[in-house]
Design a protein around this motif. Structure first.
Motif, PDB file in Angstrom:
ATOM      1  N   GLY A  27       0.831  -1.204   0.000  1.00  0.00           N
ATOM      2  CA  GLY A  27       0.000   0.000   0.000  1.00  0.00           C
ATOM      3  C   GLY A  27       0.858   1.244   0.000  1.00  0.00           C
ATOM      4  O   GLY A  27       1.739   1.402  -0.838  1.00  0.00           O
ATOM      5  N   LYS A  28       0.632   2.115   0.977  1.00  0.00           N
ATOM      6  CA  LYS A  28       1.375   3.373   1.051  1.00  0.00           C
ATOM      7  C   LYS A  28       2.728   3.207   1.731  1.00  0.00           C
ATOM      8  O   LYS A  28       3.500   4.155   1.806  1.00  0.00           O
ATOM      9  CB  LYS A  28       0.560   4.410   1.822  1.00  0.00           C
ATOM     10  N   ARG A  29       3.006   2.027   2.216  1.00  0.00           N
ATOM     11  CA  ARG A  29       4.256   1.789   2.935  1.00  0.00           C
ATOM     12  C   ARG A  29       5.153   0.849   2.137  1.00  0.00           C
ATOM     13  O   ARG A  29       4.693   0.031   1.371  1.00  0.00           O
ATOM     14  CB  ARG A  29       3.974   1.155   4.290  1.00  0.00           C
ATOM     15  N   THR A  30       6.444   0.976   2.408  1.00  0.00           N
ATOM     16  CA  THR A  30       7.413   0.013   1.909  1.00  0.00           C
ATOM     17  C   THR A  30       8.230  -0.445   3.099  1.00  0.00           C
ATOM     18  O   THR A  30       8.655   0.365   3.921  1.00  0.00           O
ATOM     19  CB  THR A  30       8.343   0.630   0.849  1.00  0.00           C
ATOM     20  N   TYR A  31       8.407  -1.750   3.200  1.00  0.00           N
ATOM     21  CA  TYR A  31       9.237  -2.322   4.250  1.00  0.00           C
ATOM     22  C   TYR A  31      10.519  -2.813   3.595  1.00  0.00           C
ATOM     23  O   TYR A  31      10.484  -3.452   2.550  1.00  0.00           O
ATOM     24  CB  TYR A  31       8.521  -3.478   4.948  1.00  0.00           C
ATOM     25  N   PHE A  32      11.652  -2.503   4.226  1.00  0.00           N
ATOM     26  CA  PHE A  32      12.942  -2.955   3.727  1.00  0.00           C
ATOM     27  C   PHE A  32      13.535  -3.914   4.749  1.00  0.00           C
ATOM     28  O   PHE A  32      13.673  -3.574   5.924  1.00  0.00           O
ATOM     29  CB  PHE A  32      13.903  -1.771   3.527  1.00  0.00           C
ATOM     30  N   PHE A  33      13.879  -5.112   4.283  1.00  0.00           N
ATOM     31  CA  PHE A  33      14.565  -6.088   5.108  1.00  0.00           C
ATOM     32  C   PHE A  33      16.008  -6.107   4.603  1.00  0.00           C
ATOM     33  O   PHE A  33      16.265  -6.580   3.492  1.00  0.00           O
ATOM     34  CB  PHE A  33      13.913  -7.468   4.966  1.00  0.00           C
ATOM     35  N   ASP A  34      16.916  -5.591   5.398  1.00  0.00           N
ATOM     36  CA  ASP A  34      18.310  -5.450   4.973  1.00  0.00           C
ATOM     37  C   ASP A  34      19.236  -6.285   5.848  1.00  0.00           C
ATOM     38  O   ASP A  34      19.261  -6.129   7.076  1.00  0.00           O
ATOM     39  CB  ASP A  34      18.749  -3.986   5.051  1.00  0.00           C
ATOM     40  N   VAL A  35      20.000  -7.163   5.217  1.00  0.00           N
ATOM     41  CA  VAL A  35      21.031  -7.929   5.909  1.00  0.00           C
ATOM     42  C   VAL A  35      22.310  -7.119   5.830  1.00  0.00           C
ATOM     43  O   VAL A  35      22.709  -6.676   4.747  1.00  0.00           O
ATOM     44  CB  VAL A  35      21.235  -9.314   5.259  1.00  0.00           C
ATOM     45  N   LYS A  36      22.927  -6.913   6.985  1.00  0.00           N
ATOM     46  CA  LYS A  36      24.154  -6.110   7.049  1.00  0.00           C
ATOM     47  C   LYS A  36      25.230  -6.866   7.812  1.00  0.00           C
ATOM     48  O   LYS A  36      24.925  -7.745   8.609  1.00  0.00           O
ATOM     49  CB  LYS A  36      23.864  -4.775   7.749  1.00  0.00           C
ATOM     50  N   THR A  37      26.479  -6.484   7.550  1.00  0.00           N
ATOM     51  CA  THR A  37      27.592  -7.053   8.309  1.00  0.00           C
ATOM     52  C   THR A  37      27.909  -6.129   9.474  1.00  0.00           C
ATOM     53  O   THR A  37      27.622  -4.940   9.435  1.00  0.00           O
ATOM     54  CB  THR A  37      28.861  -7.193   7.449  1.00  0.00           C
ATOM     55  N   THR A  38      28.530  -6.708  10.494  1.00  0.00           N
ATOM     56  CA  THR A  38      29.002  -5.887  11.597  1.00  0.00           C
ATOM     57  C   THR A  38      30.235  -5.116  11.157  1.00  0.00           C
ATOM     58  O   THR A  38      30.792  -5.357  10.082  1.00  0.00           O
ATOM     59  CB  THR A  38      29.344  -6.751  12.822  1.00  0.00           C
ATOM     60  N   ARG A  39      30.648  -4.230  11.981  1.00  0.00           N
ATOM     61  CA  ARG A  39      31.786  -3.362  11.679  1.00  0.00           C
ATOM     62  C   ARG A  39      33.036  -4.176  11.333  1.00  0.00           C
ATOM     63  O   ARG A  39      33.770  -3.828  10.418  1.00  0.00           O
ATOM     64  CB  ARG A  39      31.979  -2.463  12.887  1.00  0.00           C
TER      65      ARG A  39
END
Length: 138
Positions: A27-39
């Motif tokens: 709908g009016k929203r977008t959800y982002f599922f982001d996999v990230k690495t640690t520092r």
């Protein structure tokens, strides 16, 4: 949320690297599922961002964003909790079926219509789009 937690999460995100991203438009929203690495790039975590577009009074657009950080040790508990809450809503608030609102369907592509329509179906479609006007009544 405590400011120390926010600052720590914000600093960690700035020094991290994106590994994988999955946007989900709803709908009016977008959800982002982001996999990230640690520092140190020796571990991974997930950020879930809700982004909602808003129109300002001057006509420009801005985005409201809300973000949570989910670490691997919490994945299973988070998934279990989410499934339990969705099941509760489905069974106790909507009698077993969660209704889909019109707003949620606006981004869903419609199925392609058959190439051939019978003349009867085609004329009934035309009748639905137009109203018969008698010019004497004008």
């Amino acid at each position: 949320m405590y400011s120390d937690d926010y600052n720590q999460a914000h600093n960690q995100e700035r020094m991290s690297e994106d590994v994988y991203s999955k946007p989900v438009r709803a709908g009016k929203r977008t959800y982002f599922f982001d996999v990230k690495t640690t520092r140190l790039k020796d571990d991974f975590y997930l950020t879930i961002t809700e982004s909602k577009r808003r129109q300002e009074k001057d006509g420009s657009f801005t985005y409201d964003k809300h973000k949570i950080f989910l670490y691997k040790e919490d994945f299973e508990k988070f998934q279990e909790g989410l499934a339990e809450v969705v099941e509760y809503i489905k069974n106790n608030c909507f009698n077993g079926t969660i209704p889909v609102s019109h707003e949620e369907n606006q981004d869903v592509p419609q199925e392609a219509e058959p190439q051939q329509q019978s003349e009867e179906n085609a004329s009934s479609d035309v009748d639905k789009k137009f109203t018969d006007i008698k010019f004497e009544e004008l």
